[in-house]
Design a protein around this motif. Structure first.
Motif, PDB file in Angstrom:
ATOM      1  N   ALA A   5       0.828  -1.216   0.000  1.00  0.00           N
ATOM      2  CA  ALA A   5       0.000   0.000   0.000  1.00  0.00           C
ATOM      3  C   ALA A   5       0.856   1.258   0.000  1.00  0.00           C
ATOM      4  CB  ALA A   5      -0.930  -0.008   1.210  1.00  0.00           C
ATOM      5  N   LYS A   6       1.982   1.213   0.664  1.00  0.00           N
ATOM      6  CA  LYS A   6       2.839   2.399   0.789  1.00  0.00           C
ATOM      7  C   LYS A   6       3.529   2.767  -0.512  1.00  0.00           C
ATOM      8  CE  LYS A   6       3.753   1.777   5.737  1.00  0.00           C
ATOM      9  NZ  LYS A   6       4.751   1.386   6.761  1.00  0.00           N
ATOM     10  N   ARG A   7       3.409   1.922  -1.530  1.00  0.00           N
ATOM     11  CA  ARG A   7       4.004   2.242  -2.831  1.00  0.00           C
ATOM     12  C   ARG A   7       3.121   3.188  -3.642  1.00  0.00           C
ATOM     13  NH1 ARG A   7       4.788  -3.639  -2.868  1.00  0.00           N
ATOM     14  NH2 ARG A   7       6.864  -4.075  -2.003  1.00  0.00           N
ATOM     15  N   VAL A   8       2.048   3.650  -3.058  1.00  0.00           N
ATOM     16  CA  VAL A   8       1.158   4.593  -3.733  1.00  0.00           C
ATOM     17  C   VAL A   8       1.963   5.852  -4.089  1.00  0.00           C
ATOM     18  CG1 VAL A   8       0.344   5.826  -1.680  1.00  0.00           C
ATOM     19  CG2 VAL A   8      -1.185   5.507  -3.604  1.00  0.00           C
ATOM     20  N   PRO A   9       1.687   6.482  -5.218  1.00  0.00           N
ATOM     21  CA  PRO A   9       2.522   7.616  -5.642  1.00  0.00           C
ATOM     22  C   PRO A   9       2.407   8.830  -4.738  1.00  0.00           C
ATOM     23  CG  PRO A   9       0.619   7.369  -7.090  1.00  0.00           C
ATOM     24  CD  PRO A   9       0.650   6.157  -6.209  1.00  0.00           C
ATOM     25  N   THR A  10       3.441   9.620  -4.732  1.00  0.00           N
ATOM     26  CA  THR A  10       3.435  10.881  -3.986  1.00  0.00           C
ATOM     27  C   THR A  10       2.276  11.743  -4.470  1.00  0.00           C
ATOM     28  OG1 THR A  10       5.838  10.786  -3.811  1.00  0.00           O
ATOM     29  CG2 THR A  10       4.797  12.922  -3.410  1.00  0.00           C
ATOM     30  N   GLY A  11       1.595  12.376  -3.541  1.00  0.00           N
ATOM     31  CA  GLY A  11       0.421  13.170  -3.890  1.00  0.00           C
ATOM     32  C   GLY A  11      -0.867  12.484  -3.502  1.00  0.00           C
ATOM     33  N   THR A  12      -0.803  11.182  -3.283  1.00  0.00           N
ATOM     34  CA  THR A  12      -1.939  10.431  -2.751  1.00  0.00           C
ATOM     35  C   THR A  12      -1.603  10.023  -1.317  1.00  0.00           C
ATOM     36  OG1 THR A  12      -2.605   9.562  -4.916  1.00  0.00           O
ATOM     37  CG2 THR A  12      -3.365   8.356  -2.984  1.00  0.00           C
ATOM     38  N   ARG A  13      -2.351  10.538  -0.371  1.00  0.00           N
ATOM     39  CA  ARG A  13      -2.124  10.149   1.026  1.00  0.00           C
ATOM     40  C   ARG A  13      -2.350   8.655   1.190  1.00  0.00           C
ATOM     41  NH1 ARG A  13      -5.764  11.473   4.693  1.00  0.00           N
ATOM     42  NH2 ARG A  13      -7.285  12.346   3.230  1.00  0.00           N
ATOM     43  N   CYS A  14      -1.522   8.033   2.007  1.00  0.00           N
ATOM     44  CA  CYS A  14      -1.703   6.619   2.303  1.00  0.00           C
ATOM     45  C   CYS A  14      -1.996   6.464   3.787  1.00  0.00           C
ATOM     46  CB  CYS A  14      -0.452   5.824   1.926  1.00  0.00           C
ATOM     47  SG  CYS A  14      -0.612   4.047   2.250  1.00  0.00           S
ATOM     48  N   VAL A  15      -3.188   5.962   4.104  1.00  0.00           N
ATOM     49  CA  VAL A  15      -3.598   5.713   5.483  1.00  0.00           C
ATOM     50  C   VAL A  15      -3.808   4.213   5.633  1.00  0.00           C
ATOM     51  CG1 VAL A  15      -5.311   6.150   7.278  1.00  0.00           C
ATOM     52  CG2 VAL A  15      -4.712   7.964   5.646  1.00  0.00           C
ATOM     53  N   ILE A  16      -3.108   3.617   6.582  1.00  0.00           N
ATOM     54  CA  ILE A  16      -3.217   2.181   6.840  1.00  0.00           C
ATOM     55  C   ILE A  16      -3.866   1.989   8.200  1.00  0.00           C
ATOM     56  CG2 ILE A  16      -1.929   0.059   7.289  1.00  0.00           C
ATOM     57  CD1 ILE A  16       0.148   1.112   5.240  1.00  0.00           C
ATOM     58  N   ILE A  17      -4.926   1.193   8.249  1.00  0.00           N
ATOM     59  CA  ILE A  17      -5.640   0.949   9.507  1.00  0.00           C
ATOM     60  C   ILE A  17      -5.454  -0.511   9.908  1.00  0.00           C
ATOM     61  CG2 ILE A  17      -7.872   0.950  10.674  1.00  0.00           C
ATOM     62  CD1 ILE A  17      -8.719   3.253   8.923  1.00  0.00           C
ATOM     63  N   ARG A  18      -4.749  -0.702  11.013  1.00  0.00           N
ATOM     64  CA  ARG A  18      -4.539  -2.041  11.554  1.00  0.00           C
ATOM     65  C   ARG A  18      -5.759  -2.400  12.408  1.00  0.00           C
ATOM     66  NH1 ARG A  18       1.680  -0.598  13.167  1.00  0.00           N
ATOM     67  NH2 ARG A  18       2.562  -0.850  11.063  1.00  0.00           N
ATOM     68  N   THR A  19      -6.613  -3.191  11.821  1.00  0.00           N
ATOM     69  CA  THR A  19      -7.923  -3.461  12.408  1.00  0.00           C
ATOM     70  C   THR A  19      -7.861  -4.582  13.431  1.00  0.00           C
ATOM     71  OG1 THR A  19      -8.933  -2.785  10.327  1.00  0.00           O
ATOM     72  CG2 THR A  19     -10.313  -4.022  11.847  1.00  0.00           C
ATOM     73  N   GLY A  20      -8.591  -4.384  14.526  1.00  0.00           N
ATOM     74  CA  GLY A  20      -8.722  -5.425  15.539  1.00  0.00           C
ATOM     75  C   GLY A  20      -9.927  -6.304  15.280  1.00  0.00           C
ATOM     76  N   ILE A  21     -10.459  -6.929  16.333  1.00  0.00           N
ATOM     77  CA  ILE A  21     -11.642  -7.784  16.227  1.00  0.00           C
ATOM     78  C   ILE A  21     -12.867  -6.892  16.079  1.00  0.00           C
ATOM     79  CG2 ILE A  21     -13.055  -9.516  17.366  1.00  0.00           C
ATOM     80  CD1 ILE A  21     -10.309 -10.521  16.528  1.00  0.00           C
TER      81      ILE A  21
END
Length: 378
Positions: free
Chosen positions: A229-245
């Protein structure tokens, strides 16, 4: 309990959503066409600007299932176009419902378009196969990536391959589509799912977003998933949500535990000492929407409630809300016999805290497990 665990996955997408209706059009006086029939005379009129009264009425008219209702209202301001993978799942279906009811356009990316159309019937939806991902991403304001094979099953070598590749393949396709979109039409943000399995298992440690990755199979998957996911190009925000149960009545862990408790046979899985970092589904949906709308969100966020509990505490609270005892534990060896290596999903856990979400000012509606369960099971 064992049969229930075998039949349904803790992360299975079993939700057909609590709002099946909408495609409202006027028929004879006081009625509206809805999916599967006609709303009764007392149904309020559906309007795109204010769909909430019609959504709520029709959801209630569906009968005893589902019992929870998404109360949403079209909000002032610019509307968005959001492309979603995993839109028919436990979280994705509720996210789709809320975004649509707010007046946004939702582009559903799915492996099975006909099945998705049957499950998701809201205004403002467009459906795309994964082969059309470039078309779906082009011109979208945001992309939400929730797709992945459920992990709560017996892990054969083939299942383990599918668990990993389903996440990496979809994420790589999403990132490639965003990269190949002309900058003027490129989504401004990618919100991509991960899991608290990133941290590995521990009964004694607490984990925040700054904690290092674990070293087991699930941690390995999450590490590679997030890197894609972090390989998204510059200019596009990357938000990663580590989801629980994720707690919801119509899927996930509660859907498997409730029938057992209602038969007076409920109890903790394993020792009961393993941590359960839980979150109410509605809070997770609101966190995703917050991450889409607010430019300050960037990087990794834990999608868990501020007060994790142990498995024994979860079962005790569930029994209390249902008015049933929590007295019959399922031993480790029985779960391992049933699920093999996949038993670690329920026998191991981690105490995860949503530090960055709280720092961002996110307001959790459900910080206490008992409040969340009462809301879900009312």
């Amino acid at each position: 309990m064992l049969k229930s665990l075998q039949q349904r996955s803790p992360s299975a997408a079993v939700c057909s959503s609590s709002l099946h209706c909408i495609n409202g059009r006027r028929l004879r006086s006081g009625t509206h066409a809805v999916a599967g029939g006609t709303a009764p005379k007392c149904a309020p009129a559906f309007t795109a600007r204010n769909p909430e009264p019609f959504l709520i009425h029709t959801a209630r008219s569906l009968g005893p299932k589902p019992r929870s209702v998404v109360r949403v209202m079209a909000q002032a301001g610019d509307k968005m176009t959001v492309a979603i993978t995993g839109a028919t799942g436990l979280v994705g279906s509720r996210l789709t419902a809320k975004l649509a009811a707010q007046g946004n356009k939702v582009r559903v990316l799915t492996r099975d378009v006909n099945s998705a159309k049957a499950k998701l019937q809201y205004p403002g939806l467009e459906f795309y196969s994964l082969a059309q991902i470039q078309q779906a991403v082009n011109g979208a304001d945001a992309v939400v990536n929730l797709a992945g094979t459920p992990i709560g099953t017996r892990w054969t070598s083939e299942i383990k391959r599918q668990i990993k590749q389903s996440r990496l393949d979809t994420t790589n396709k999403v990132v490639a589509a965003i990269t190949n979109t002309p900058e003027a039409s490129r989504p401004k943000v990618l919100v991509s799912s991960s899991a608290v399995g990133y941290y590995g298992a521990s009964q004694s440690s607490s984990f925040t977003e700054d904690s290092p990755a674990g070293s087991d199979y699930l941690a390995e998957i999450c590490t590679e998933w997030e890197a894609a996911a972090k390989r998204v190009p510059t200019g596009t925000r990357c938000v990663i949500i580590r989801t629980g149960i994720v707690l919801a009545r119509d899927g996930g862990v509660l859907a498997k535990m409730m029938p057992v408790f209602e038969l007076f046979a409920g109890g903790p899985l394993g020792t009961g000492k393993q941590w359960v970092s839980w979150i109410h589904r509605d809070d997770l949906v609101d966190l995703i929407i917050d991450a889409i709308k607010k430019p300050g969100y960037n990087g990794v966020y834990n999608g868990t409630a501020p007060k994790p509990v142990t498995m024994a505490q979860l079962c005790s609270s569930l029994g209390g809300v249902l008015g049933r005892p929590s007295w019959l534990p399922v031993p480790d060896f029985a779960i391992t016999t049933l699920l093999g290596e996949g038993a670690q999903v329920v026998l191991e856990g981690q105490k995860v805290l949503p530090t960055r979400a709280q720092q961002a000012g996110f307001n959790f509606k459900y910080t206490e497990l008992s409040d969340a369960l009462r809301n879900i099971l009312k």
